[in-house]
Design a protein around this motif. Structure first.
Motif, mmCIF file in Angstrom:
data_model
loop_
_atom_site.group_PDB
_atom_site.id
_atom_site.type_symbol
_atom_site.label_atom_id
_atom_site.label_comp_id
_atom_site.label_asym_id
_atom_site.label_seq_id
_atom_site.Cartn_x
_atom_site.Cartn_y
_atom_site.Cartn_z
ATOM 1 N N PRO A 1 0.802 -1.227 0.000
ATOM 2 C CA PRO A 1 0.000 0.000 0.000
ATOM 3 C C PRO A 1 0.835 1.277 0.000
ATOM 4 N N VAL A 2 1.939 1.283 0.771
ATOM 5 C CA VAL A 2 2.833 2.433 0.804
ATOM 6 C C VAL A 2 4.174 1.980 0.254
ATOM 7 N N ALA A 3 4.621 2.648 -0.809
ATOM 8 C CA ALA A 3 5.870 2.245 -1.457
ATOM 9 C C ALA A 3 6.535 3.451 -2.102
ATOM 10 N N TRP A 4 7.830 3.287 -2.416
ATOM 11 C CA TRP A 4 8.572 4.288 -3.159
ATOM 12 C C TRP A 4 8.295 4.088 -4.643
ATOM 13 N N PHE A 5 8.013 5.179 -5.337
ATOM 14 C CA PHE A 5 7.828 5.149 -6.780
ATOM 15 C C PHE A 5 8.793 6.143 -7.414
ATOM 16 N N CYS A 6 9.199 5.844 -8.634
ATOM 17 C CA CYS A 6 10.020 6.759 -9.406
ATOM 18 C C CYS A 6 9.074 7.658 -10.203
ATOM 19 N N LEU A 7 9.312 8.951 -10.154
ATOM 20 C CA LEU A 7 8.478 9.921 -10.853
ATOM 21 C C LEU A 7 9.306 10.629 -11.909
ATOM 22 N N ARG A 8 8.738 10.817 -13.075
ATOM 23 C CA ARG A 8 9.401 11.596 -14.121
ATOM 24 C C ARG A 8 8.895 13.028 -14.006
ATOM 25 N N SER A 9 9.845 13.952 -13.940
ATOM 26 C CA SER A 9 9.460 15.361 -13.844
ATOM 27 C C SER A 9 9.513 16.000 -15.223
ATOM 28 N N GLN A 10 8.947 17.167 -15.314
ATOM 29 C CA GLN A 10 9.112 17.953 -16.525
ATOM 30 C C GLN A 10 10.580 18.386 -16.570
ATOM 31 N N PRO A 11 11.137 18.613 -17.745
ATOM 32 C CA PRO A 11 12.569 18.946 -17.839
ATOM 33 C C PRO A 11 12.965 20.116 -16.942
ATOM 34 N N LYS A 12 14.040 19.897 -16.172
ATOM 35 C CA LYS A 12 14.607 20.898 -15.259
ATOM 36 C C LYS A 12 13.630 21.369 -14.177
ATOM 37 N N VAL A 32 -0.498 12.751 -6.920
ATOM 38 C CA VAL A 32 0.936 12.787 -7.222
ATOM 39 C C VAL A 32 1.145 12.883 -8.731
ATOM 40 N N HIS A 33 0.431 12.077 -9.482
ATOM 41 C CA HIS A 33 0.587 12.043 -10.940
ATOM 42 C C HIS A 33 0.317 13.404 -11.581
ATOM 43 N N TYR A 34 -0.660 14.126 -11.063
ATOM 44 C CA TYR A 34 -1.027 15.415 -11.650
ATOM 45 C C TYR A 34 -0.479 16.618 -10.887
ATOM 46 N N ALA A 35 0.493 16.397 -10.015
ATOM 47 C CA ALA A 35 1.112 17.498 -9.278
ATOM 48 C C ALA A 35 1.903 18.386 -10.244
ATOM 49 N N PRO A 36 1.961 19.689 -9.965
ATOM 50 C CA PRO A 36 2.754 20.570 -10.824
ATOM 51 C C PRO A 36 4.214 20.116 -10.898
ATOM 52 N N GLY A 37 4.760 20.097 -12.096
ATOM 53 C CA GLY A 37 6.145 19.693 -12.312
ATOM 54 C C GLY A 37 6.325 18.214 -12.585
ATOM 55 N N ILE A 38 5.290 17.411 -12.371
ATOM 56 C CA ILE A 38 5.376 15.967 -12.603
ATOM 57 C C ILE A 38 4.854 15.643 -14.002
ATOM 58 N N SER A 39 5.630 14.862 -14.727
ATOM 59 C CA SER A 39 5.209 14.407 -16.047
ATOM 60 C C SER A 39 4.406 13.117 -15.921
ATOM 61 N N CYS A 40 4.914 12.163 -15.101
ATOM 62 C CA CYS A 40 4.184 10.912 -14.880
ATOM 63 C C CYS A 40 4.829 10.123 -13.744
ATOM 64 N N VAL A 41 4.087 9.154 -13.250
ATOM 65 C CA VAL A 41 4.637 8.137 -12.355
ATOM 66 C C VAL A 41 5.137 7.044 -13.297
#
Length: 132
Positions: A20-31, A88-97
């Motif tokens: 249920p609670v885990a670390w995920f890698c998130l892709r951010s928008q460039p820079k 998290v997926h739609y947070a500002p600066g995040i491209s995707c999980v």
């Protein structure tokens, strides 16, 4: 793009159960790693890990200290995906999980511990320009 639902994450075809609670890698928008990290830190129930490196870069006006993301365009977040995945997926600066089709990989806790072991308490690793 896969739909963001717990049914897509809970079990992969190999029947790997995501905790249920885990670390995920998130892709951010460039820079935008630092911007994304700031927005995620403001969310309740989300722990953020954005490892950075500091080094001296040559510029036309001389050497200048620079701090950049250790993993350009990526950062890590630990959260309850059932409750916070969409936020998290739609947070500002995040491209995707990061996910691969219907597989949503998690980052092992030990990997985060090992990366943190080479960083200072503020999450920065200083790279020296001195020849040894």
């Amino acid at each position: 793009m896969s739909e963001l639902t717990p049914a897509n994450i809970e079990k992969t075809p190999s029947e790997h159960v995501v905790p249920p609670v885990a670390w995920f890698c998130l892709r951010s928008q460039p820079k935008h790693e630092h911007i994304a990290a700031g927005h995620l830190r403001a969310m309740e129930g989300v722990e953020v890990f954005n490892p950075r490196i500091r080094f001296v870069r040559s510029t036309r006006i001389g050497p200048a200290p620079v701090t950049e993301s250790m993993f350009p365009n990526y950062l890590f977040a630990r959260f309850n995906w059932r409750e916070n995945l969409t936020r998290v997926h739609y947070a500002p600066g995040i491209s995707c999980v990061v996910h691969f089709g219907s597989k949503w990989p998690t980052v092992p806790d030990q990997a985060i511990v090992e990366i943190r072991s080479v960083l200072s308490p503020d999450g920065i690793h200083v790279i020296s320009n001195e020849i040894s």
